[in-house]
Enzyme design. Structure first.
Site, PDB file in Angstrom:
ATOM      1  N   ASP A 180     -19.618  97.690  20.135  1.00 16.68           N
ATOM      2  CA  ASP A 180     -18.529  96.611  20.068  1.00 16.68           C
ATOM      3  C   ASP A 180     -18.957  95.594  19.288  1.00 16.68           C
ATOM      4  O   ASP A 180     -19.492  94.383  19.871  1.00 16.68           O
ATOM      5  CB  ASP A 180     -17.667  96.149  21.166  1.00 16.68           C
ATOM      6  CG  ASP A 180     -16.647  95.402  21.015  1.00 16.68           C
ATOM      7  OD1 ASP A 180     -15.979  95.349  19.496  1.00 16.68           O
ATOM      8  OD2 ASP A 180     -15.760  94.931  21.908  1.00 16.68           O
ATOM      9  N   LYS A 196      -5.515  97.061  25.747  1.00 16.47           N
ATOM     10  CA  LYS A 196      -5.609  96.147  26.812  1.00 16.47           C
ATOM     11  C   LYS A 196      -4.310  95.678  27.217  1.00 16.47           C
ATOM     12  O   LYS A 196      -3.533  95.306  26.427  1.00 16.47           O
ATOM     13  CB  LYS A 196      -6.405  95.158  26.578  1.00 16.47           C
ATOM     14  CG  LYS A 196      -7.963  95.460  25.929  1.00 16.47           C
ATOM     15  CD  LYS A 196      -8.718  94.396  25.390  1.00 16.47           C
ATOM     16  CE  LYS A 196     -10.123  94.848  25.301  1.00 16.47           C
ATOM     17  NZ  LYS A 196     -10.772  93.621  24.247  1.00 16.47           N
ATOM     18  N   LYS A 199     -22.439  95.051  22.958  1.00 12.61           N
ATOM     19  CA  LYS A 199     -21.915  93.908  22.116  1.00 12.61           C
ATOM     20  C   LYS A 199     -22.635  93.845  20.891  1.00 12.61           C
ATOM     21  O   LYS A 199     -24.144  94.049  21.108  1.00 12.61           O
ATOM     22  CB  LYS A 199     -21.736  92.585  22.743  1.00 12.61           C
ATOM     23  CG  LYS A 199     -20.542  92.466  23.842  1.00 12.61           C
ATOM     24  CD  LYS A 199     -19.482  92.846  23.190  1.00 12.61           C
ATOM     25  CE  LYS A 199     -17.900  92.649  24.272  1.00 12.61           C
ATOM     26  NZ  LYS A 199     -16.724  93.173  23.558  1.00 12.61           N
ATOM     27  N   ASP A 211      -9.515  97.680  18.439  1.00  9.96           N
ATOM     28  CA  ASP A 211      -9.434  96.993  19.401  1.00  9.96           C
ATOM     29  C   ASP A 211      -8.431  95.751  18.994  1.00  9.96           C
ATOM     30  O   ASP A 211      -7.300  95.890  19.089  1.00  9.96           O
ATOM     31  CB  ASP A 211     -10.713  96.658  20.107  1.00  9.96           C
ATOM     32  CG  ASP A 211     -10.470  95.446  21.215  1.00  9.96           C
ATOM     33  OD1 ASP A 211      -9.158  95.415  21.686  1.00  9.96           O
ATOM     34  OD2 ASP A 211     -11.386  95.007  22.027  1.00  9.96           O
ATOM     35  N   GLU A 227     -16.719 100.026  18.135  1.00  7.60           N
ATOM     36  CA  GLU A 227     -15.368  99.286  18.208  1.00  7.60           C
ATOM     37  C   GLU A 227     -15.336  98.254  17.242  1.00  7.60           C
ATOM     38  O   GLU A 227     -16.301  97.340  17.154  1.00  7.60           O
ATOM     39  CB  GLU A 227     -15.424  98.974  19.644  1.00  7.60           C
ATOM     40  CG  GLU A 227     -14.115  98.482  20.238  1.00  7.60           C
ATOM     41  CD  GLU A 227     -14.050  98.068  21.573  1.00  7.60           C
ATOM     42  OE1 GLU A 227     -14.984  98.685  22.279  1.00  7.60           O
ATOM     43  OE2 GLU A 227     -13.448  97.272  21.983  1.00  7.60           O
TER      44      GLU A 227
HETATM   45 MG    MG Z   1     -13.546  95.206  22.193  1.00  5.59          MG
END
Ligand code: MG
Length: 354
Positions: A189, A264, A162, A240, A215
């Site tokens: 991300d 997702k 992250k 995303d 991302e």
């Molecule tokens: Mg993500």
């Protein structure tokens, strides 16, 4: 065979530690579990994992949404998955987690009725193992690096890092992580944290450290910015939060806004829309990743079956079952030996204690 009965429950899943990303901190997973029973006595299980700052859904709202849509599905064949989605979409717009909970339960029921594991039901060749990555949330750079070292030692070959804590902190974190896990494939991300110019500067830093994908560097709504970054970035760009629906995927393709799409189940509303997004991406030459929210073994197994069913899914970011305690509801999880999920069947192959 017809759907005779649908029940839903809200089950908060405690987390070992809060998970921090640039958008906010997640303290618990308020997930909704669904039980669908056929008139022949077969049972299918589903799960919805609302994430307020990503999907705009809450646990209680998702339970209400499931209860609102469920009557439209009673009497339908569990194989009528397209019709089930048309009915859900007519009843309620958005609400991907609620639709995913019902979509998963119908798929589980249909695959069980067919007597095959879900992956085979989805057209796969029966792949039974899926290698996953593990995510490292925002923390002090040293703490993120020691997490990376520990995960690499456990056998993980892919780590998702992250970012968005501030450029200096992000740079320090990735430098230490690369040194701590020199052989790991790293994905970063940013969860929408940056401007396009900032994203490009960071991408150049990541490229020097052999980062495999970056991302959602810019806000979800900024497809123009995402396309700008993608056209100049030395690191492949993944969408995303910019991609919830098949129509979003089509727009990303049209604008050339991403190299990879993160699908997702909770964003798009389950396995059927996820397969539609993957088909659009594949036709455009874009590989996909199967990602997750804070999901238990049940929906993670469903996603893993999908990932195993089509080689266009090149990444499986399906790690959340390790972060939340689902022992109150999951009676039979999948077997897991880092970094590999072993899939079973029939259906999703995970049972709930109802
Ligand atoms: Mg993500």
């Amino acid at each position: 065979m017809r759907i005779a009965r649908i029940d839903a429950r809200l089950v908060p899943l405690p987390m070992a530690e809060p998970f921090v990303i640039s958008l906010g901190t997640i303290y618990s997973a308020d997930n909704v579990f669904v039980r669908v029973e056929s008139d022949t006595g077969l049972v299918g299980w589903g799960e919805g994992a609302p994430t307020p700052f990503v999907t705009g859904e809450t646990g209680t709202g998702t339970l209400a949404a499931v209860e609102m849509m469920a009557p439209a599905l009673v009497g339908l064949s569990p194989f009528a998955l397209g019709e089930a989605h048309r009915r859900m979409d007519r009843a309620l717009t958005g609400c991907g987690s609620a639709k995913a909970a019902l979509d998963l339960a119908l798929h589980d029921l249909a695959a069980k009725a067919a007597g095959v594991p879900l992956g085979e039901f989805l057209g796969g060749g029966g792949g039974e193992a899926v290698e996953i990555d593990m995510s490292i949330g925002l923390a002090e750079p040293e703490a993120m690096a020691s997490a990376a070292r520990e995960l690499a030692a456990q056998g993980y070959r892919e780590l998702k890092i992250k970012a968005g804590a501030g450029d200096a902190a992000d740079r320090a974190a990735i430098d230490l992580i690369r040194a701590a896990a020199p052989d790991a494939r790293l994905k970063v991300d940013a969860n929408q944290a940056w401007t396009p110019a900032q994203a490009l500067a960071m991408a150049r830093h990541y490229a020097a450290l052999d980062v495999a994908a970056l991302e959602q560097p810019v806000p979800a709504w900024d497809l123009e910015g995402l396309a700008f970054v993608r056209s100049r970035s030395p690191v492949p760009i993944m969408a995303d939060e910019s991609c919830f629906t098949p129509a979003d995927a089509q727009e990303i393709v049209r604008r050339g806004a991403a190299d990879v799409i993160n699908i997702k189940l909770m964003k798009c509303g389950g396995l059927l829309p996820a397969r539609r997004i993957n088909a659009i991406a594949r036709a455009a030459g874009l590989p996909t990743m199967l990602g997750c929210m804070l999901e238990s073994h049940l929906s993670i197994a469903a996603a893993a079956h999908l990932a195993a069913s089509d080689p266009n899914f090149i990444y499986a970011d399906l790690d959340s079952f390790a972060d939340c305690d689902a022992t109150a509801i999951v009676a039979r999880p999948f077997a897991f030996e880092p970094p590999t999920i072993q899939l079973g069947g029939p259906g999703i192959g995970v049972d709930l204690a109802w």
